[in-house]
Structures are given as structure tokens and as C-alpha cells.
Design an enzyme around this catalytic site. Structure first.
Site, PDB file in Angstrom:
ATOM      1  N   ASP A 194      41.993  57.343 -17.292  1.00 33.25           N
ATOM      2  CA  ASP A 194      40.617  57.373 -16.760  1.00 33.25           C
ATOM      3  C   ASP A 194      40.183  58.830 -16.666  1.00 33.25           C
ATOM      4  OD1 ASP A 194      38.209  56.200 -15.542  1.00 33.25           O
ATOM      5  OD2 ASP A 194      38.874  57.181 -13.712  1.00 33.25           O
ATOM      6  N   SER A 195      38.861  59.040 -16.592  1.00 35.58           N
ATOM      7  CA  SER A 195      38.362  60.402 -16.407  1.00 35.58           C
ATOM      8  C   SER A 195      38.859  60.983 -15.077  1.00 35.58           C
ATOM      9  CB  SER A 195      36.833  60.390 -16.429  1.00 35.58           C
ATOM     10  OG  SER A 195      36.356  59.544 -15.403  1.00 35.58           O
ATOM     11  N   CYS A 247      38.472  53.097 -18.189  1.00 37.17           N
ATOM     12  CA  CYS A 247      37.245  53.843 -17.919  1.00 37.17           C
ATOM     13  C   CYS A 247      36.174  53.271 -18.838  1.00 37.17           C
ATOM     14  CB  CYS A 247      37.495  55.318 -18.232  1.00 37.17           C
ATOM     15  SG  CYS A 247      36.028  56.361 -18.114  1.00 37.17           S
ATOM     16  N   CYS A 256      31.922  50.237 -13.931  1.00 38.74           N
ATOM     17  CA  CYS A 256      32.529  51.563 -13.781  1.00 38.74           C
ATOM     18  C   CYS A 256      33.702  51.377 -12.840  1.00 38.74           C
ATOM     19  CB  CYS A 256      31.529  52.550 -13.181  1.00 38.74           C
ATOM     20  SG  CYS A 256      32.296  54.123 -12.703  1.00 38.74           S
ATOM     21  N   HIS A 272      35.114  53.184 -10.831  1.00 34.75           N
ATOM     22  CA  HIS A 272      35.010  53.778  -9.495  1.00 34.75           C
ATOM     23  C   HIS A 272      34.322  52.839  -8.488  1.00 34.75           C
ATOM     24  CE1 HIS A 272      35.967  57.535 -11.470  1.00 34.75           C
ATOM     25  NE2 HIS A 272      35.900  58.190 -10.331  1.00 34.75           N
ATOM     26  N   GLU A 292      34.169  59.998  -5.587  1.00 37.58           N
ATOM     27  CA  GLU A 292      35.091  61.115  -5.879  1.00 37.58           C
ATOM     28  C   GLU A 292      35.200  62.062  -4.677  1.00 37.58           C
ATOM     29  OE1 GLU A 292      36.740  62.498  -8.923  1.00 37.58           O
ATOM     30  OE2 GLU A 292      36.679  60.463  -9.719  1.00 37.58           O
TER      31      GLU A 292
HETATM   32  N1  DGL Z   1      35.502  55.624 -14.084  1.00 39.32           N
HETATM   33  C1  DGL Z   1      34.541  55.893 -15.114  1.00 39.32           C
HETATM   34  C2  DGL Z   1      33.988  54.602 -15.709  1.00 39.32           C
HETATM   35  O1  DGL Z   1      34.562  53.524 -15.552  1.00 39.32           O
HETATM   36  C3  DGL Z   1      33.387  56.759 -14.718  1.00 39.32           C
HETATM   37  C4  DGL Z   1      33.664  58.033 -14.048  1.00 39.32           C
HETATM   38  C5  DGL Z   1      33.043  59.207 -14.741  1.00 39.32           C
HETATM   39  O2  DGL Z   1      31.811  59.315 -14.830  1.00 39.32           O
HETATM   40  O3  DGL Z   1      33.839  60.019 -15.197  1.00 39.32           O
HETATM   41  O4  DGL Z   1      32.977  54.652 -16.368  1.00 39.32           O
END
Ligand code: DGL
Length: 272
Positions: free
Chosen positions: A8-9, A71, A190, A192, A156
């Protein structure tokens, strides 16, 4: 024999890894968060592809025969190019899977009205991956999308239970639901966003189903491994878990606990 790589990012993929481990505890896992360069959400196609490919290569170097892009932004902007152009060149015997396809395979079976809202990063929304993929499986389903650029920073920065989160949860829910009165299913597109689930449920009118991806991706991975014994036999099965971040491990460990639900000890991965 090698571990399953989960990328993931940043921290969001830990919400997916948690569910994958609950479903498939026997395998070895390596998690990589590119925290030094997160968020990816507003970045260009080329940048997201370059960053994702570099991290996938690192996971291959650690021996992963299979990598899951946990991600949506990487799945929507980099997965197809990696699968079709990069893998045949750099690692034809390895596989990279994403999170969008398993999610879109589900939505049409859940919505009663045939109207679905997608909440995601700007990058995922701009890619149109969700509407395009949903149309393939469920041509009758109407998809509405909304970018929620403030949700990842709130999560975050550990502000997802604060007053700022109340404001932005109401703001984005109001905007997506104003697109149609008939939306009965909302996809948290997403990884997150499940951290905001409590507040999302608090402000969401009744009768709307909210889909988080963790369990969906875990079921889909289980099914993939059942259908691909040639891959399954290449996976390590000692139940180990290792965590890497491209940024500061001390910060990662503190934040990761919130996403993963238990303490982790990470190591720093240096990018070239
Ligand atoms: N967790 C990432 C997703 O599922 C998004 C986070 C980011 O913008 O880096 O898209």
C-alpha cells in the site's frame, strides 16, 4: 517458497492484510508501506505506476511469488500496466493482484436499487476503474463517484476520531448522496476509509449498506489460491509476518497499530 507480498502507499493496506490473515493465517506475509511517498491519491498516472512498480520489484526481491496491491489508487492506476507490460518482462512467473476487481464483482449482488456510490481518492475516481469494472459485471448498475481528498490525511494523521473527521464525513456523505436518492450501497474504495467507519455509520441515513474491502479481498484471494494450485504450492506456510516501510519505522509502528489492530515491529526499506 516465498511470502505473499501486500503493498500500500502507506498504512491503509493493513486494514486489508488484517482480514487476509484472519482468513488465511497459514501463509507467510510481507507488508510494504511506501510511507515516504504517501499519499498517492493526487499523483499522476506515471508517478503512481513508477512508485508501485518499484515497490512490487522490492517485494519480488524479498522472494514474493505473489503480490497484492492493497491500495485502490495503485490498483486503478498501475495494476493493468504492471500485469500486461511489466510482468512479462521482469517476472513472468509471478503474479500481482488488485483490490478493485474483487470489490466490483460483489456490488451488483448487494444493491437492490441498482445504484451504487463509490467513495475513493481523486486518482481512483479519475481513473474511472470502478464504473468501468462494475459495468462489465453488472451492466444495469448505475455508479456514482466522489473523491474524498480529506479522508486519507485525517486517517494518516490519527485525526479520524476527532471533530475534523465529523465535518468531512458529513460533507462527503452529503455530496455523494445528493447525486441520487436511490443509492443504497456505498463502497469505501480506499483502504484507509474503514478507519472512519464509526463516523460514516453515525452520519449515514438508514437503509444504506457500506462495503469495506478487507473481507472481500481476503475471500477473493482464498478463491484465487484454490483455483491456482501452481501458485499456492509456491507460498511459504509458517504463518510469519514481516513489515517494511520506506519511512521511519518508529512512526510506522505507532500508526500501524491503529490500522492493524495490534502492535507491529517494522523495518526500514531503502528505496534506490
Ligand atoms: N490506501 C490508498 C487507496 O486505497 C490511498 C492512500 C493514498 O492516497 O495514498 O487508494
Amino acid at each position: 517458497m516465498g511470502p505473499i507480498g501486500v503493498f500500500d502507499s502507506g498504512y491503509g493496506g493493513l486494514t486489508v492484510l488484517k482480514e487476509i490473515i484472519a482468513e488465511l493465517p497459514q501463509y507467510d506475509y510481507v507488508y510494504l508501506g511506501d510511507n515516504a511517498r504517501a499519499p498517492y491519491g493526487n499523483r499522476s498516472f506515471d508517478t503512481i505506476h513508477a512508485y508501485t512498480l518499484e515497490c512490487v520489484q522490492k517485494l519480488f526481491d524479498m522472494g514474493c511469488p505473489l503480490v497484492v496491491l492493497a491500495c485502490n489508487t495503485a490498483s486503478s492506476k498501475a495494476l493493468r500496466t504492471i500485469q500486461q507490460k511489466d510482468l512479462p518482462r521482469i517476472a513472468p512467473d509471478r503474479r500481482v493482484l488488485g483490490v478493485i476487481r474483487p470489490t466490483t464483482e460483489m456490488v451488483g449482488t448487494i444493491t437492490q436499487t441498482g445504484e451504487v456510490g463509490i467513495l475513493a481518492t481523486s486518482g481512483t475516481v479519475a481513473s474511472e476503474s470502478y464504473p468501468v469494472e462494475i459495468k462489465k459485471f453488472f451492466p444495469h448498475v448505475q455508479t456514482y463517484q466522489l473523491a474524498c481528498p480529506m479522508w486519507v490525511p485525517l486517517v494518516e494523521n490519527d485525526e479520524h476520531e476527532g471533530a475534523g473527521a465529523d465535518y468531512f464525513v458529513q460533507e462527503y456523505l452529503g455530496k455523494i448522496l445528493s447525486q441520487s436518492d436511490s443509492i443504497d450501497t456505498l463502497v469505501l474504495g480506499c483502504t484507509h476509509y474503514p478507519l472512519l467507519m464509526k463516523k460514516i455509520r453515525q452520519y449515514l441515513p438508514g437503509g444504506i449498506t457500506v462495503l469495506a474491502q478487507g473481507k472481500i479481498v481476503a475471500h477473493s484471494l482464498k478463491d484465487y489460491l484454490r483455483r491456482h494450485p501452481e501458485m499456492e504450492t509456491r507460498l511459504g506456510k509458517d504463518g510469519t509476518q514481516r513489515f517494511y516501510t520506506t519511512d521511519d519505522p518508529a512512526i510506522f509502528d505507532r500508526m500501524a497499530e491503529i490500522f492493524f489492530g495490534k502492535a507491529v515491529t517494522s523495518e526500514k526499506l531503502k528505496l534506490d
